[in-house]
Design an enzyme around this catalytic site. Structure first.
Site, PDB file in Angstrom:
ATOM      1  N   GLY A  36       0.756  -1.242   0.000  1.00  7.84           N
ATOM      2  CA  GLY A  36       0.000   0.000   0.000  1.00  7.84           C
ATOM      3  C   GLY A  36       0.786   1.291   0.000  1.00  7.84           C
ATOM      4  CD  GLU A  77       1.614   0.823   7.668  1.00  7.37           C
ATOM      5  OE1 GLU A  77       1.091   0.644   6.545  1.00  7.37           O
ATOM      6  OE2 GLU A  77       1.705  -0.080   8.508  1.00  7.37           O
ATOM      7  CG  ASP A  78      -1.518   1.590   2.985  1.00  4.51           C
ATOM      8  OD1 ASP A  78      -1.266   1.307   4.175  1.00  4.51           O
ATOM      9  OD2 ASP A  78      -2.068   0.779   2.219  1.00  4.51           O
ATOM     10  CG  ASP A 120      -7.368   0.125   9.608  1.00 11.54           C
ATOM     11  OD1 ASP A 120      -6.592  -0.592  10.241  1.00 11.54           O
ATOM     12  OD2 ASP A 120      -7.818  -0.210   8.500  1.00 11.54           O
ATOM     13  CE  LYS A 124     -10.302   3.571   7.231  1.00 11.44           C
ATOM     14  NZ  LYS A 124     -10.920   2.253   6.950  1.00 11.44           N
ATOM     15  CG  ASP A 174      -5.620  -3.817  -2.261  1.00 16.35           C
ATOM     16  OD1 ASP A 174      -6.021  -4.972  -2.505  1.00 16.35           O
ATOM     17  OD2 ASP A 174      -5.116  -3.511  -1.162  1.00 16.35           O
ATOM     18  NE  ARG A 188      -2.049  -3.257  -3.917  1.00 17.89           N
ATOM     19  CZ  ARG A 188      -2.160  -3.286  -2.600  1.00 17.89           C
ATOM     20  NH1 ARG A 188      -2.004  -2.185  -1.907  1.00 17.89           N
ATOM     21  NH2 ARG A 188      -2.432  -4.412  -1.975  1.00 17.89           N
TER      22      ARG A 188
END
Length: 185
Positions: free
Chosen positions: A47, A102-103, A106, A134, A163, A169
């Site tokens: 990611g 990081e992408d 959460d 998040k 994705d 992506r």
């Protein structure tokens, strides 16, 4: 504008120009904070590949780049809570400043796992930079999470490295899942 990815519909949430601007701001912050040091940026695959590339365009100090691959989603809409190590780090980080890229963060389960794993290798420091965060989904306190591109609601997102079923992506914008669509007549 809505788009279809596999069996789901998504709508634009964050445009590329906003991502580009935020990556520039974070890159400048990292440049100042790590000036005179040689940090190792570690992208968490798959990611993070687009975000780390965008971020590093704006980091003007010398640095190294490496990658690791972990998985917790396994193609679905929610984390499986089972973390799979798919590709380990091949750089010695002993006494090094590590910046994880990081992408999305959460629940924080994968990030907590990764930080604990890397701490056992005795780095000088670990800091995390994530494109998306998040806060409502977080299950851990992670003081290493210092740089955040965008705080978002607890919605499923794709694009800019993220994705759904290995698709999406490559999208330059970030899209959120459309919930509660009514079929068109």
């Amino acid at each position: 504008m809505k788009i279809q990815i596999a069996d789901l519909e998504f709508e634009k949430m964050i445009v590329y120009e906003s991502i580009e601007k935020r990556a520039m701001q974070i890159g400048e912050q990292l440049t100042e904070e790590y000036r005179g040091r040689l940090p190792v940026f570690i992208g968490v695959l798959n990611g993070s590949f687009m975000f780390i590339a965008e971020l590093l365009k704006n980091v003007t100090i010398q640095c190294e780049v490496a990658f690791m691959k972990l998985s917790s989603y396994h193609g679905g809409l929610e984390t499986s809570r089972t973390i799979t190590d798919e590709f380990d780090l091949n750089v010695d980080i002993t006494d090094r400043d590590v910046i994880l890229v990081e992408d999305i963060v959460d629940t924080g389960n994968t990030l907590r796992y990764l930080i604990d794993k890397l701490k056992s290798r005795n780095p000088a420091s670990i800091t995390t930079c994530s494109l998306l965060y998040k806060p409502q989904a977080m299950e851990h306190v992670i003081p290493e999470l210092k740089y955040i591109g965008f705080e978002i609601e607890n919605k499923f997102v794709v694009g800019f490295g993220l994705d759904y079923q290995d698709l999406g992506r490559n999208l330059k914008d970030v899209y959120q899942l459309v919930i509660g669509l009514q079929p068109e007549a």
